[in-house]
Design an enzyme around this catalytic site. Structure first.
Site, PDB file in Angstrom:
ATOM      1  N   LYS B  79       0.951  -1.231  -0.112  1.00 55.83           N
ATOM      2  CA  LYS B  79      -0.093   0.033   0.129  1.00 55.83           C
ATOM      3  C   LYS B  79       0.972   1.208   0.001  1.00 55.83           C
ATOM      4  O   LYS B  79       0.561   2.041  -0.581  1.00 55.83           O
ATOM      5  CB  LYS B  79      -0.780  -0.014   1.494  1.00 55.83           C
ATOM      6  CG  LYS B  79      -2.079  -0.952   1.100  1.00 55.83           C
ATOM      7  CD  LYS B  79      -2.997  -0.813   2.318  1.00 55.83           C
ATOM      8  CE  LYS B  79      -2.471  -1.078   3.766  1.00 55.83           C
ATOM      9  NZ  LYS B  79      -2.178  -2.349   4.205  1.00 55.83           N
ATOM     10  N   CYS B 168     -11.315   1.860  17.878  1.00 55.39           N
ATOM     11  CA  CYS B 168     -10.067   1.078  17.513  1.00 55.39           C
ATOM     12  C   CYS B 168      -9.079   0.827  18.519  1.00 55.39           C
ATOM     13  O   CYS B 168      -8.563  -0.265  18.703  1.00 55.39           O
ATOM     14  CB  CYS B 168      -9.325   1.917  16.240  1.00 55.39           C
ATOM     15  SG  CYS B 168      -7.791   2.043  16.077  1.00 55.39           S
ATOM     16  N   MET B 169      -8.915   2.030  19.517  1.00 58.54           N
ATOM     17  CA  MET B 169      -7.825   1.806  20.534  1.00 58.54           C
ATOM     18  C   MET B 169      -8.233   1.914  21.851  1.00 58.54           C
ATOM     19  O   MET B 169      -7.686   2.071  22.695  1.00 58.54           O
ATOM     20  CB  MET B 169      -6.716   2.964  19.939  1.00 58.54           C
ATOM     21  CG  MET B 169      -5.770   2.799  19.073  1.00 58.54           C
ATOM     22  SD  MET B 169      -5.237   1.073  18.947  1.00 58.54           S
ATOM     23  CE  MET B 169      -4.354   0.981  20.357  1.00 58.54           C
ATOM     24  N   MET B 336      -6.869  -5.338  17.090  1.00 64.94           N
ATOM     25  CA  MET B 336      -8.374  -5.503  17.262  1.00 64.94           C
ATOM     26  C   MET B 336      -9.141  -6.481  17.750  1.00 64.94           C
ATOM     27  O   MET B 336     -10.229  -6.339  18.274  1.00 64.94           O
ATOM     28  CB  MET B 336      -9.167  -5.051  15.861  1.00 64.94           C
ATOM     29  CG  MET B 336      -8.698  -3.464  15.329  1.00 64.94           C
ATOM     30  SD  MET B 336      -8.719  -2.213  16.605  1.00 64.94           S
ATOM     31  CE  MET B 336      -7.304  -1.280  16.246  1.00 64.94           C
ATOM     32  N   GLY B 373      -4.324   0.783  14.580  1.00 67.48           N
ATOM     33  CA  GLY B 373      -4.796   0.739  13.382  1.00 67.48           C
ATOM     34  C   GLY B 373      -4.173   1.718  12.559  1.00 67.48           C
ATOM     35  O   GLY B 373      -4.169   1.838  11.230  1.00 67.48           O
ATOM     36  N   GLN B 374      -4.541   3.196  13.195  1.00 68.24           N
ATOM     37  CA  GLN B 374      -4.382   4.371  12.142  1.00 68.24           C
ATOM     38  C   GLN B 374      -2.926   4.941  12.384  1.00 68.24           C
ATOM     39  O   GLN B 374      -2.429   4.965  13.445  1.00 68.24           O
ATOM     40  CB  GLN B 374      -5.481   5.127  12.675  1.00 68.24           C
ATOM     41  CG  GLN B 374      -6.777   4.559  12.204  1.00 68.24           C
ATOM     42  CD  GLN B 374      -8.152   5.453  12.504  1.00 68.24           C
ATOM     43  OE1 GLN B 374      -8.462   6.352  11.694  1.00 68.24           O
ATOM     44  NE2 GLN B 374      -8.555   5.514  13.851  1.00 68.24           N
TER      45      GLN B 374
END
Lengths: 158, 751
Positions: B79, B168-169, B336, B373-374
């Site tokens: 990516k 997410c966190m 997650m 995740g981000q």
């Protein structure tokens, strides 16, 4: 002064034969290139011929597992396979519509350097610029589980 | 004619290629990608936070390569390597849009800003400050989140400041805070190179954090004695390098983690000296207990008992517990699978329990380590306090002394901040549906696709009587359909700003090119909007993100989140610095809570470890009982549905779908079914399969494989046309308020 080059005569006129020979050579070259173009089409991947939907053009592995199982398996077992560096990252799209130029042998500067710039620089410093990484570091055979660089050529000292 | 040596060689190669095969290759090779200059940045995708060099030619981004000086040492995943086309996507929004008669039409900046400001002002005047809200993102810059949080909390006295890190966190935050007293991991990526055992649970590291997986694989290759344990109901690509892959009934991991603790104590593999000195034992009611009580608590979790709950053979549990405890340095990694659960905080605690019990903490290679995740959730949102219960740098809204501290730093009158925490994400969108939120500002995220049970919240967003302003880059993002105003934002390297990744490392994204059309940097949009909303201009005296960064450093300085040494100049020169970093000559911190490593601990402190987040300096081993998922499979809905990522796509696909290679690699979502289940139901690869939960139903093409265990099906969530979040459940963890995306009951049928 006599100019023998291309059969130019002393008077400056060019004879008939050199032109014929030249024309013949041009025709031969054109014929050769045409033959090459027809015999080895631009898109080497069969994909472009067989599948109508371009939706899954990047799922190279699925087709290559059947078409060229050795290459597919080599990739799968290589470091690139374990890390999921998929075919299109280096080779682009068979129809040339991707963001990476389609190439059977990816270009070192545009492709390999995206990730391997530090090591390429190191090699350049040591051995000078080489346009091919592949000759010593086989792209698809650098396995993570087994000994790295199993291809015999890699064991040879440069 | 200027030809560099490299170009000359390339042309030579190209022309010889032309001679050889008559042209076709020459075209590909001559697609010139030499660049004028490189700009240092960070990858736009996952929380790994790889350094990226952006290649600019004629004021356009032509290519990217890995930053050799950042932690990724020059490597990028697929990516990251294919990021360029996203910047020039035809779907970019280049001018402000206002919805008129149901259609978004171009408008001027003044019109869009004034309309938004007037709607917010009107709502606050009529219904009070809690009737407006901000929903941010772990992809916004640190400066943007800090600024938005300040505008709402200090300027509008509204604590409805949330963000997608809640999805997410939040459970990881809850886990760290309850166990160690302070958020964020104690270790760093350096530990990967020193660990001798990797305990990966609830994470498909290979596809979601590819470069971290690369580091683990490289470590494993360098030393064959390194053990990798992967605990996951799916046999993902991560399991390819695993020595042991443990598959279990989804939702029973709390029992397995307790059983591992049982084995560790039973086999006397615990580090008694460590946990008797640095650890408190506490039960679920926050009462102090003893080690003996803990042993008694664990008697309910013998491997034999847990085998019945989880389906994991007792022998396997004993084996992994032994490997975990006996290795010289164990590193746990999770994401997650642990966080997106109704008992995510407990699951986080239980992983830390194992580390505190064995003393696998605070040594090189030995650490619990949550992956985020981000690209800026760990950094930007958690640290700057971009959630409804937080103030910057780990301060809490409900604590008066923390509010007072912030009031002083922000130059506000004492006790003027709103003392009541705002809505958490699920409650926020529920309130939106009930008409309690009148105006909402959404930044850099796509809730119309990413919320669980999304039908319900799409209805909430579609209500006619609320106003939604969106700061977004792409017009095909699903949330644009619900927006009343859209502000075009400068994307990724079109403005300067800071991202903070999983390992507390903050790196700068340099400005490489100018934004297209009328796009503006979000910091400027927020300042302009705030002033028009009537926020005191003295609160937002920022011209650019560098000004905001300097204020953030000041605000964080008195806390253990010390950013004082991470100046803008240093960020421009260096490829990422890890906080705490108290002075400009401090190299950044690899390991927290250890004397000599963590600058928050005095050099002459009497003990080696100091968990300064807790009043007595001791971390906590919690007695957390097993609890199953909110919606376990039953006879009506006999399968478990889980969701996740594929390596090719990221989040809702608004970016990765713009890259032809990535789009065609996975053009649509699918359902992954175990081959045994598929055989029973006569499902073959490519068959259309109906998935039905108590929320909604949808048809997916099938992929039959041995990745999912029998009884489990998996659907990736990137596809906007097959939006799996219409089927997921919005039950959430009562502690962290993070929803349980990962487990719900489903029935499947071939159609």
């Amino acid at each position: 002064m006599k100019l023998g080059f291309l059969g130019a005569t002393e008077g400056g006129r060019i004879g008939k034969w050199p032109i014929i020979i030249l024309a013949g050579m041009v025709i031969a070259v054109v014929a050769f290139l045409t033959y090459i173009n027809v015999a080895f089409p631009r898109v080497k991947c069969e994909y472009a011929k067989h599948l109508k939907s371009p939706d899954t053009a990047s799922d190279c592995y699925a087709c290559h597992l059947k078409a060229t199982p050795k290459v597919a398996q080599d990739w799968y077992e290589s470091k690139h396979g374990v890390m999921l560096v998929k075919c299109f990252v280096c080779h682009g799209q068979p129809d040339g519509k991707g963001s990476v130029p389609y190439a059977v042998n990816p270009d070192v500067n545009t492709t390999c350097r995206k990730c391997h710039d530090p090591s390429i620089k190191k090699m350049e410093k040591k051995y000078g610029l080489k346009l091919e990484c592949n000759s010593c570091h086989p792209f698809h055979q650098n396995s993570i589980h087994h000994k790295a660089y199993v291809k015999p050529v890699a064991k040879r000292k440069i | 004619m200027d030809i560099t040596r490299r170009e000359f060689l390339k042309y030579t190669a190209a022309s010889s290629a032309f001679m050889a095969i008559g042209g076709p290759l020459a075209f590909a090779a001559s697609k010139d990608q030499t660049v004028d200059h490189w700009v240092k940045g960070v990858c736009r995708f996952c929380g790994t936070g790889c350094g990226v060099m952006v290649g600019v030619k004629n004021k356009k981004v032509v290519t990217v390569k890995g930053d050799p000086n950042n932690h990724n040492a020059g490597f990028l995943c697929l990516k990251g390597a294919l990021m360029t086309p996203i910047i020039y996507a035809k779907e970019r929004i280049t001018e402000p849009l206002i919805r008129k008669n149901g259609k978004l039409v171009p408008a001027t900046w003044d019109e869009a800003l004034n309309l938004t400001a007037s709607k917010f002002k009107e709502a606050i005047k009529k219904y009070g400050p809690t009737s407006v809200a901000y929903y941010g993102s772990g992809q916004a810059l640190t400066e943007e989140t800090y600024l938005a949080s300040k505008i709402f909390k200090a300027g509008l006295k509204c604590n409805n400041v949330e963000g997608n890190p809640r999805l997410c966190m939040a459970s990881a935050v809850g886990g760290y805070v309850t166990t160690y007293g302070k958020d964020e991991p104690c270790g760093s990526y350096d530990d990967i190179n020193a660990a001798t055992c990797f305990f990966i649970i609830g994470s498909n590291t290979s596809e979601c954090h590819p470069i971290i997986f690369k580091k683990i694989a490289a470590r494993k290759q360098a030393d064959p004695n390194v053990k990798v344990i992967v605990v996951d109901p799916r046999k993902t690509n991560t399991a390819r390098i695993a020595d042991i892959h443990v598959s279990f009934k989804p939702g029973t991991d709390l029992a397995i983690l307790n059983a591992m603790a049982y084995v560790i104590i039973e086999e006397e593999l615990d580090n008694y000296r460590f946990h008797s000195k640095y650890v408190n034992f506490m039960d679920n009611q926050k009462n102090k207990r003893t080690f003996e009580d803990y042993k008694k608590f664990l008697e309910d979790y013998t491997p034999e008992k847990v085998e019945k709950i989880s389906g994991v053979p007792a022998e396997t549990i004993r084996k992994i517990a032994k490997i975990f405890a006996e290795s010289s340095a164990t590193m746990s990694l999770w994401t997650m699978g642990i966080n997106q659960r109704i008992r995510g905080v407990w699951a986080n605690n239980l992983i830390s329990n194992l580390h505190l019990l064995t003393g696998h903490i605070g040594k090189p290679g030995a650490t619990p380590f949550s992956l985020t995740g981000q690209p800026n959730a760990c950094g930007g949102v958690r640290d700057t306090g971009g959630l409804s219960h937080l103030l910057p740098a780990g301060r809490l809204i409900k604590k008066r002394e923390h509010r007072n501290e912030m009031e002083e730093l922000w130059g506000l009158p004492k006790d003027s901040l709103n003392p009541k925490p705002g809505y958490h994400t699920v409650a926020l969108f529920k309130a939106l549906g009930e008409g309690k939120i009148k105006a909402l500002l959404i930044l850099c995220t796509n809730p119309a696709q990413s919320l669980p049970n999304v039908n319900k919240y799409r209805k909430a967003m579609a209500r006619k009587d609320n106003f939604i302003a969106l700061i977004e880059c792409f017009r095909d993002a699903e949330t644009v359909k619900f927006a009343d105003v859209v502000f075009p934002a400068a994307f990724w390297c079109e403005r300067e700003g800071v991202y903070g990744c999983s390992e507390r490392r903050y790196s700068l994204i340099g400005k490489a090119i100018d934004p297209p059309g009328k796009c503006r940097p979000t910091v400027n949009i927020l300042v302009d909007l705030a002033v028009r909303m009537g926020v005191d201009p003295k609160l937002v005296p920022f011209k650019n993100s560098a000004d905001v960064w300097d204020e953030w450093r000041k605000v964080a300085r008195p806390t253990p989140y010390n950013f004082w040494g991470i100046t803008r100049e240093r960020l421009r020169k260096e490829s990422g610095i890890r906080w705490p970093c108290p002075t400009e000559d401090h190299p950044g911190t690899r390991i927290r809570y250890v004397r000599g490593e963590d600058p928050n601990i005095p050099k002459d402190y009497k003990h080696k470890y100091f968990f300064y987040g807790k009043p007595d300096g001791k971390a906590v081993i919690w007695f957390r009982p097993y609890k199953g998922p909110a919606e376990a499979p039953d006879k009506d809905y006999p399968f478990v549905l889980t969701t996740g990522r594929v390596i090719d796509h990221w989040h809702t696909g608004t970016m990765t779908m713009k890259v032809p290679e990535l789009r065609r690699s996975f053009p649509n979502a699918y359902v992954e079914i175990n081959e045994k289940d598929a055989k029973k139901m006569g499902i073959q690869n490519g068959d259309r399969v109906l998935l039905e939960t108590r929320r909604d139903k949808m048809v997916f093409p099938a992929r039959v494989s041995d990745v999912c265990r029998p009884g489990l099906v998996f659907v990736p969530w990137f596809d906007v046309n097959l939006m799996i979040n219409k089927l997921t459940k919005d039950a959430f963890d009562p502690g962290s308020k993070q929803p349980e995306f990962k487990i719900c009951a489903v029935r499947i049928k071939k159609v």
